[in-house]
Scaffold this motif. Structure first.
Motif, PDB file in Angstrom:
ATOM      1  N   ARG A  65      16.463  58.158 -69.170  1.00 16.58           N
ATOM      2  CA  ARG A  65      16.587  57.054 -67.558  1.00 16.58           C
ATOM      3  C   ARG A  65      17.755  56.309 -68.653  1.00 16.58           C
ATOM      4  O   ARG A  65      17.810  55.261 -69.616  1.00 16.58           O
ATOM      5  N   TYR A 118      19.122  51.232 -64.098  1.00 11.45           N
ATOM      6  CA  TYR A 118      18.953  52.357 -63.392  1.00 11.45           C
ATOM      7  C   TYR A 118      18.804  52.383 -61.688  1.00 11.45           C
ATOM      8  O   TYR A 118      18.574  50.118 -60.858  1.00 11.45           O
ATOM      9  N   ILE A 119      18.913  52.617 -60.440  1.00  9.84           N
ATOM     10  CA  ILE A 119      18.560  52.446 -59.126  1.00  9.84           C
ATOM     11  C   ILE A 119      18.177  53.058 -58.236  1.00  9.84           C
ATOM     12  O   ILE A 119      18.145  54.417 -58.575  1.00  9.84           O
ATOM     13  N   LYS A 120      17.727  53.012 -57.008  1.00 16.42           N
ATOM     14  CA  LYS A 120      16.758  53.965 -56.351  1.00 16.42           C
ATOM     15  C   LYS A 120      18.165  55.184 -55.202  1.00 16.42           C
ATOM     16  O   LYS A 120      19.188  54.173 -55.116  1.00 16.42           O
ATOM     17  N   THR A 121      17.451  55.742 -55.555  1.00 15.52           N
ATOM     18  CA  THR A 121      18.654  56.925 -54.892  1.00 15.52           C
ATOM     19  C   THR A 121      18.686  56.683 -53.062  1.00 15.52           C
ATOM     20  O   THR A 121      17.498  56.259 -52.471  1.00 15.52           O
ATOM     21  N   THR A 123      18.970  56.634 -62.116  1.00 17.76           N
ATOM     22  CA  THR A 123      18.233  56.687 -60.847  1.00 17.76           C
ATOM     23  C   THR A 123      17.219  55.883 -61.702  1.00 17.76           C
ATOM     24  O   THR A 123      16.377  56.394 -62.595  1.00 17.76           O
ATOM     25  N   THR A 124      15.907  55.531 -60.653  1.00 11.00           N
ATOM     26  CA  THR A 124      14.789  55.289 -60.969  1.00 11.00           C
ATOM     27  C   THR A 124      13.557  56.329 -61.958  1.00 11.00           C
ATOM     28  O   THR A 124      13.195  56.171 -62.500  1.00 11.00           O
ATOM     29  N   ASN A 125      13.562  57.528 -61.153  1.00 14.64           N
ATOM     30  CA  ASN A 125      12.757  59.421 -61.577  1.00 14.64           C
ATOM     31  C   ASN A 125      13.414  59.434 -63.438  1.00 14.64           C
ATOM     32  O   ASN A 125      13.329  59.663 -63.967  1.00 14.64           O
ATOM     33  N   GLU A 131      23.551  52.699 -54.561  1.00  8.65           N
ATOM     34  CA  GLU A 131      23.757  53.842 -55.106  1.00  8.65           C
ATOM     35  C   GLU A 131      25.449  53.186 -54.044  1.00  8.65           C
ATOM     36  O   GLU A 131      26.290  54.391 -54.218  1.00  8.65           O
TER      37      GLU A 131
END
Length: 156
Positions: free
Chosen positions: A124, A128-131, A109-111, A136
């Motif tokens: 990371r 990566y993706i946004k939750t 994920t982004t974070n 997702e």
């Protein structure tokens, strides 16, 4: 990642391990589902955080989100404690597979996560993706298909 994606990640990882290594798929999947939720005890709004609000609030206030409970240290301490109390290997391996899937999914994920806590370095994955976004949903769909594949293989 959201709770449903973590649950499916636990199911996918456990059905795969059961398929390749011959563990009891029912026990593994049940314990893996729980394991996939445990790291989010640090988040008071998570599925497990809402079930154990006092513990979740305490852990969140001490460590914050995606730090200690999303680290290799927490994974190893949990494995050690589980090994002391759990005699069935399917349950133990399922719990650890579910927790490991959680860390992998949140690292995507982004974070990211603080995998090497107490170090403050965030880890990371390169992709990566946004939750909660469309990506997702695609991950959730892929995990569901993967789970179905291994479940079909276990039933054959």
């Amino acid at each position: 990642m959201t709770g449903k994606t973590h649950i499916m990640g636990g199911v996918a990882s456990c059905t795969a391990v059961a398929y390749f290594y011959g563990y009891d798929p029912i026990l593994m999947t049940a314990s893996g589902t729980l394991g996939a939720l445990i790291p989010d005890i640090c988040h008071t709004k998570s599925k497990i955080g809402r079930r154990l609000p006092i513990l979740s609030t305490l852990i969140s206030s001490i460590f914050g989100h995606r730090t200690f409970t999303h680290s290799l240290l927490f994974l190893l301490l949990t494995a050690f404690a589980a090994h002391l109390y759990l005699t069935d290997q399917s349950i133990l391996v399922g719990l650890m597979a579910g927790m490991a899937s959680h860390l992998l999914l949140d690292a995507g994920t982004t974070n990211g996560i603080k995998l090497f806590f107490p170090s403050s370095i965030k880890f990371r994955l390169p992709l990566y993706i946004k939750t909660g976004g469309k990506a997702e949903q695609a991950v959730l769909a892929a995990l569901t298909i993967l789970s179905c594949y291994f479940i079909a293989g276990l039933m054959a």
